[in-house]
Design a protein around this motif. Structure first.
Motif, PDB file in Angstrom:
ATOM      1  N   PRO A 137       0.837  -1.208   0.000  1.00 12.50           N
ATOM      2  CA  PRO A 137       0.000   0.000   0.000  1.00 12.50           C
ATOM      3  C   PRO A 137       0.869   1.255   0.000  1.00 12.50           C
ATOM      4  O   PRO A 137       1.965   1.275   0.551  1.00 12.50           O
ATOM      5  N   ARG A 138       0.366   2.282  -0.650  1.00  8.73           N
ATOM      6  CA  ARG A 138       1.002   3.601  -0.595  1.00  8.73           C
ATOM      7  C   ARG A 138      -0.097   4.646  -0.597  1.00  8.73           C
ATOM      8  O   ARG A 138      -1.163   4.452  -1.171  1.00  8.73           O
ATOM      9  N   GLN A 139       0.171   5.731   0.088  1.00 10.65           N
ATOM     10  CA  GLN A 139      -0.832   6.781   0.228  1.00 10.65           C
ATOM     11  C   GLN A 139      -0.644   7.792  -0.899  1.00 10.65           C
ATOM     12  O   GLN A 139       0.463   8.250  -1.167  1.00 10.65           O
ATOM     13  N   VAL A 140      -1.744   8.137  -1.551  1.00  9.74           N
ATOM     14  CA  VAL A 140      -1.747   9.125  -2.625  1.00  9.74           C
ATOM     15  C   VAL A 140      -2.642  10.273  -2.168  1.00  9.74           C
ATOM     16  O   VAL A 140      -3.790  10.054  -1.787  1.00  9.74           O
ATOM     17  N   CYS A 141      -2.088  11.482  -2.202  1.00  7.28           N
ATOM     18  CA  CYS A 141      -2.856  12.656  -1.781  1.00  7.28           C
ATOM     19  C   CYS A 141      -3.001  13.616  -2.956  1.00  7.28           C
ATOM     20  O   CYS A 141      -2.055  13.843  -3.705  1.00  7.28           O
ATOM     21  N   VAL A 142      -4.211  14.155  -3.102  1.00  5.08           N
ATOM     22  CA  VAL A 142      -4.519  15.084  -4.184  1.00  5.08           C
ATOM     23  C   VAL A 142      -4.997  16.392  -3.546  1.00  5.08           C
ATOM     24  O   VAL A 142      -5.942  16.378  -2.755  1.00  5.08           O
ATOM     25  N   PRO A 143      -4.346  17.522  -3.872  1.00  5.30           N
ATOM     26  CA  PRO A 143      -4.790  18.787  -3.283  1.00  5.30           C
ATOM     27  C   PRO A 143      -6.079  19.274  -3.960  1.00  5.30           C
ATOM     28  O   PRO A 143      -6.321  19.020  -5.134  1.00  5.30           O
ATOM     29  N   TYR A 144      -6.898  19.952  -3.173  1.00  7.87           N
ATOM     30  CA  TYR A 144      -8.105  20.573  -3.712  1.00  7.87           C
ATOM     31  C   TYR A 144      -8.357  21.869  -2.951  1.00  7.87           C
ATOM     32  O   TYR A 144      -7.862  22.076  -1.849  1.00  7.87           O
ATOM     33  N   GLU A 145      -9.122  22.766  -3.597  1.00  8.72           N
ATOM     34  CA  GLU A 145      -9.397  24.076  -3.014  1.00  8.72           C
ATOM     35  C   GLU A 145     -10.706  24.043  -2.236  1.00  8.72           C
ATOM     36  O   GLU A 145     -11.679  23.440  -2.668  1.00  8.72           O
ATOM     37  N   VAL A 146     -10.697  24.732  -1.094  1.00 10.00           N
ATOM     38  CA  VAL A 146     -11.902  24.892  -0.294  1.00 10.00           C
ATOM     39  C   VAL A 146     -12.153  26.390  -0.184  1.00 10.00           C
ATOM     40  O   VAL A 146     -11.261  27.150   0.206  1.00 10.00           O
ATOM     41  N   LYS A 147     -13.361  26.821  -0.544  1.00 16.63           N
ATOM     42  CA  LYS A 147     -13.721  28.245  -0.426  1.00 16.63           C
ATOM     43  C   LYS A 147     -14.293  28.467   0.972  1.00 16.63           C
ATOM     44  O   LYS A 147     -15.286  27.849   1.344  1.00 16.63           O
ATOM     45  N   VAL A 148     -13.629  29.345   1.730  1.00 16.18           N
ATOM     46  CA  VAL A 148     -14.083  29.672   3.073  1.00 16.18           C
ATOM     47  C   VAL A 148     -14.738  31.060   2.998  1.00 16.18           C
ATOM     48  O   VAL A 148     -14.065  32.056   2.742  1.00 16.18           O
ATOM     49  N   PRO A 149     -16.075  31.121   3.187  1.00 13.81           N
ATOM     50  CA  PRO A 149     -16.755  32.419   3.038  1.00 13.81           C
ATOM     51  C   PRO A 149     -16.546  33.313   4.269  1.00 13.81           C
ATOM     52  O   PRO A 149     -16.404  32.843   5.386  1.00 13.81           O
ATOM     53  N   TYR A 150     -16.487  34.618   3.998  1.00 14.91           N
ATOM     54  CA  TYR A 150     -16.498  35.613   5.063  1.00 14.91           C
ATOM     55  C   TYR A 150     -17.248  36.833   4.526  1.00 14.91           C
ATOM     56  O   TYR A 150     -17.351  37.038   3.318  1.00 14.91           O
ATOM     57  N   GLU A 151     -17.791  37.610   5.464  1.00 11.79           N
ATOM     58  CA  GLU A 151     -18.643  38.743   5.075  1.00 11.79           C
ATOM     59  C   GLU A 151     -17.857  40.040   5.218  1.00 11.79           C
ATOM     60  O   GLU A 151     -17.185  40.269   6.220  1.00 11.79           O
TER      61      GLU A 151
END
Length: 171
Positions: A137-151
């Motif tokens: 087994p080997r771990q594969v990580c994929v980056p992704y964007e998360v939009k954090v809302p602020y007012e």
């Protein structure tokens, strides 16, 4: 909507008021809108690499070839009288007299060596692959964007003036 109705009501009152008819009012307005910060996160999962181990086993067999040889010889004896001779050897009785050769001797049977063998060993080998597979087994990580809302909010001031003569302007 309620503010708009209130402004119209004040405007109507101001126009109907006696003497000069100047009317002014102001109020604060709050304006907000949503913005986003981008945060990078990773989604990870396991994948498997298949490793195949190959071991070579040498399998051999010995082939023994036996060569045998037997030698035999037979002897056949025969005898025959081929001539005869008589003579006086001495006078008297000395025990020597006329002699006679034995014509028939014992027959010899011959001989045999028996089987004489020698073995020749011949080794034949071949390599046989034996395979064993395993998963790593080997771990594969994929980056992704998360939009954090602020007012984000701001204030504005609205100032309205109106004159009785019907001309008005705002700041």
């Amino acid at each position: 909507m309620l503010r708009f109705v209130a402004v119209l009501a004040f405007a109507a009152v101001a126009q109907a008021a006696p003497g000069g008819g100047h009317f002014a009012y102001g109020h604060q307005q709050k304006h907000c809108h949503t913005k986003y910060n981008i945060k990078l996160e990773q989604a990870c999962h396991e994948e498997y690499d298949v490793i195949v181990d190959t071991t070579y086993i040498e399998e051999c067999q010995d082939i023994v070839t036996q060569h045998c040889q037997e030698t035999s010889q037979q002897v056949h004896h025969s005898s025959a009288v081929v001539g005869h001779d008589s003579q006086v050897v001495s006078h008297g009785h000395g025990g020597y007299g006329y002699g006679k050769r034995a014509a028939d001797a014992e027959a010899q049977p011959g001989y045999s060596t028996g089987p004489q063998c020698h073995a020749k060993k011949d080794r034949q080998c071949h390599k046989k692959p034996v395979q064993n597979s395993r998963k790593i087994p080997r771990q594969v990580c994929v980056p992704y964007e998360v939009k954090v809302p602020y007012e984000v909010c701001g204030h504005s001031h609205v100032h309205v003036e109106q004159y009785a003569n019907g001309y008005g302007y705002g700041h």
